[in-house]
Design a protein around this motif. Structure first.
Motif, PDB file in Angstrom:
ATOM      1  N   THR A  91      -3.624  -8.005   3.552  1.00  0.00           N
ATOM      2  CA  THR A  91      -2.412  -8.475   2.887  1.00  0.00           C
ATOM      3  C   THR A  91      -2.350  -7.828   1.515  1.00  0.00           C
ATOM      4  OG1 THR A  91      -3.533 -10.437   2.054  1.00  0.00           O
ATOM      5  CG2 THR A  91      -2.319 -10.677   4.122  1.00  0.00           C
ATOM      6  N   PHE A  92      -1.144  -7.557   1.089  1.00  0.00           N
ATOM      7  CA  PHE A  92      -0.921  -6.805  -0.143  1.00  0.00           C
ATOM      8  C   PHE A  92       0.072  -7.527  -1.043  1.00  0.00           C
ATOM      9  CE2 PHE A  92      -2.003  -3.862   3.217  1.00  0.00           C
ATOM     10  CZ  PHE A  92      -2.926  -3.009   2.630  1.00  0.00           C
ATOM     11  N   ASP A  93      -0.228  -7.550  -2.341  1.00  0.00           N
ATOM     12  CA  ASP A  93       0.730  -7.960  -3.362  1.00  0.00           C
ATOM     13  C   ASP A  93       1.198  -6.680  -4.035  1.00  0.00           C
ATOM     14  OD1 ASP A  93       0.159 -10.606  -2.754  1.00  0.00           O
ATOM     15  OD2 ASP A  93      -1.276 -10.827  -4.386  1.00  0.00           O
ATOM     16  N   VAL A  94       2.504  -6.520  -4.145  1.00  0.00           N
ATOM     17  CA  VAL A  94       3.086  -5.292  -4.694  1.00  0.00           C
ATOM     18  C   VAL A  94       4.030  -5.656  -5.827  1.00  0.00           C
ATOM     19  CG1 VAL A  94       4.483  -3.254  -4.176  1.00  0.00           C
ATOM     20  CG2 VAL A  94       2.915  -4.158  -2.438  1.00  0.00           C
ATOM     21  N   THR A  95       3.885  -4.973  -6.951  1.00  0.00           N
ATOM     22  CA  THR A  95       4.783  -5.127  -8.094  1.00  0.00           C
ATOM     23  C   THR A  95       5.180  -3.735  -8.571  1.00  0.00           C
ATOM     24  OG1 THR A  95       3.637  -7.162  -8.749  1.00  0.00           O
ATOM     25  CG2 THR A  95       5.021  -6.099 -10.419  1.00  0.00           C
ATOM     26  N   ASP A  96       6.475  -3.519  -8.752  1.00  0.00           N
ATOM     27  CA  ASP A  96       6.989  -2.231  -9.238  1.00  0.00           C
ATOM     28  C   ASP A  96       6.441  -1.049  -8.439  1.00  0.00           C
ATOM     29  OD1 ASP A  96       8.458  -3.580 -11.183  1.00  0.00           O
ATOM     30  OD2 ASP A  96       6.833  -3.446 -12.652  1.00  0.00           O
ATOM     31  N   GLY A  97       6.340  -1.215  -7.122  1.00  0.00           N
ATOM     32  CA  GLY A  97       5.940  -0.119  -6.251  1.00  0.00           C
ATOM     33  C   GLY A  97       4.456   0.202  -6.233  1.00  0.00           C
ATOM     34  N   LYS A  98       3.641  -0.644  -6.852  1.00  0.00           N
ATOM     35  CA  LYS A  98       2.184  -0.434  -6.861  1.00  0.00           C
ATOM     36  C   LYS A  98       1.489  -1.675  -6.318  1.00  0.00           C
ATOM     37  CE  LYS A  98       2.156   3.514  -9.217  1.00  0.00           C
ATOM     38  NZ  LYS A  98       1.607   4.762  -8.709  1.00  0.00           N
ATOM     39  N   ILE A  99       0.378  -1.487  -5.679  1.00  0.00           N
ATOM     40  CA  ILE A  99      -0.397  -2.609  -5.146  1.00  0.00           C
ATOM     41  C   ILE A  99      -1.204  -3.226  -6.283  1.00  0.00           C
ATOM     42  CG2 ILE A  99      -2.296  -3.245  -3.598  1.00  0.00           C
ATOM     43  CD1 ILE A  99      -1.133  -1.006  -1.728  1.00  0.00           C
ATOM     44  N   THR A 100      -0.963  -4.519  -6.525  1.00  0.00           N
ATOM     45  CA  THR A 100      -1.688  -5.227  -7.579  1.00  0.00           C
ATOM     46  C   THR A 100      -2.900  -5.963  -7.021  1.00  0.00           C
ATOM     47  OG1 THR A 100      -0.203  -7.119  -7.328  1.00  0.00           O
ATOM     48  CG2 THR A 100       0.346  -5.516  -9.053  1.00  0.00           C
ATOM     49  N   ARG A 101      -2.864  -6.267  -5.723  1.00  0.00           N
ATOM     50  CA  ARG A 101      -3.988  -6.953  -5.080  1.00  0.00           C
ATOM     51  C   ARG A 101      -3.908  -6.731  -3.582  1.00  0.00           C
ATOM     52  NH1 ARG A 101      -7.834 -10.700  -5.811  1.00  0.00           N
ATOM     53  NH2 ARG A 101      -8.302 -12.155  -4.133  1.00  0.00           N
ATOM     54  N   PHE A 102      -5.097  -6.583  -2.976  1.00  0.00           N
ATOM     55  CA  PHE A 102      -5.148  -6.614  -1.516  1.00  0.00           C
ATOM     56  C   PHE A 102      -6.340  -7.460  -1.091  1.00  0.00           C
ATOM     57  CE2 PHE A 102      -7.678  -2.800  -2.392  1.00  0.00           C
ATOM     58  CZ  PHE A 102      -8.715  -2.850  -1.467  1.00  0.00           C
ATOM     59  N   GLU A 103      -6.150  -8.085   0.063  1.00  0.00           N
ATOM     60  CA  GLU A 103      -7.209  -8.896   0.663  1.00  0.00           C
ATOM     61  C   GLU A 103      -7.377  -8.439   2.095  1.00  0.00           C
ATOM     62  OE1 GLU A 103      -6.688 -13.099   0.132  1.00  0.00           O
ATOM     63  OE2 GLU A 103      -5.943 -12.835  -1.926  1.00  0.00           O
ATOM     64  N   THR A 104      -8.626  -8.315   2.492  1.00  0.00           N
ATOM     65  CA  THR A 104      -8.926  -7.902   3.855  1.00  0.00           C
ATOM     66  C   THR A 104      -9.993  -8.820   4.426  1.00  0.00           C
ATOM     67  OG1 THR A 104      -9.522  -6.041   5.293  1.00  0.00           O
ATOM     68  CG2 THR A 104     -10.658  -6.170   3.161  1.00  0.00           C
ATOM     69  N   GLY A 105     -10.063  -8.834   5.735  1.00  0.00           N
ATOM     70  CA  GLY A 105     -11.074  -9.640   6.415  1.00  0.00           C
ATOM     71  C   GLY A 105     -10.951  -9.438   7.912  1.00  0.00           C
ATOM     72  N   GLN A 106     -11.913  -9.976   8.626  1.00  0.00           N
ATOM     73  CA  GLN A 106     -11.877  -9.848  10.073  1.00  0.00           C
ATOM     74  C   GLN A 106     -10.744 -10.697  10.644  1.00  0.00           C
ATOM     75  OE1 GLN A 106     -15.423  -9.465  12.407  1.00  0.00           O
ATOM     76  NE2 GLN A 106     -16.681  -9.485  10.562  1.00  0.00           N
ATOM     77  N   ALA A 107     -10.086 -10.134  11.645  1.00  0.00           N
ATOM     78  CA  ALA A 107      -8.954 -10.828  12.282  1.00  0.00           C
ATOM     79  C   ALA A 107      -9.472 -11.792  13.339  1.00  0.00           C
ATOM     80  CB  ALA A 107      -8.008  -9.815  12.913  1.00  0.00           C
TER      81      ALA A 107
END
Length: 107
Positions: A91-107
């Protein structure tokens, strides 16, 4: 059938995945906002250390299965030399066209 990276809906996420799969560290960093943060399986991680270890030093690769939330949530088969292949969510948080945070994990 995997989704083509070029068809990802969110331009920032598309840049992130494209750079990751090309092992292009400069383009990867360019997709991230200054001070970007991340978590892996719910634990906060040092972004520079984690990306070096889990992506660039170990030849990480994402094969996108599907996207949700306007392209800011992905299910992907992620593989690298350290862990092999696993089904993951991103999952990604995007502000002004840039990724400010991402979270990953096993599905």
């Amino acid at each position: 059938m995997p989704m083509q990276t070029a068809k990802l809906s969110d331009p920032a996420v598309r840049a992130f995945v494209t750079a990751l799969n090309a092992h292009d560290e400069e383009a990867f960093r360019a997709a991230l906002a200054p001070g970007a943060t991340m978590a892996d399986d719910g634990a906060e991680r040092d972004l520079a250390d984690w990306t070096a270890r889990e992506i660039f030093d170990s030849h990480g690769h994402m094969e996108i299965e599907k996207e949700k939330a306007g392209g800011r949530s992905l299910v992907a088969r992620y593989s690298n030399d350290a862990w092999g292949e696993m089904r993951t969510t991103w999952t990604f948080d995007v502000t002004d066209g840039k990724i400010t945070r991402f979270e990953t994990g096993q599905a």
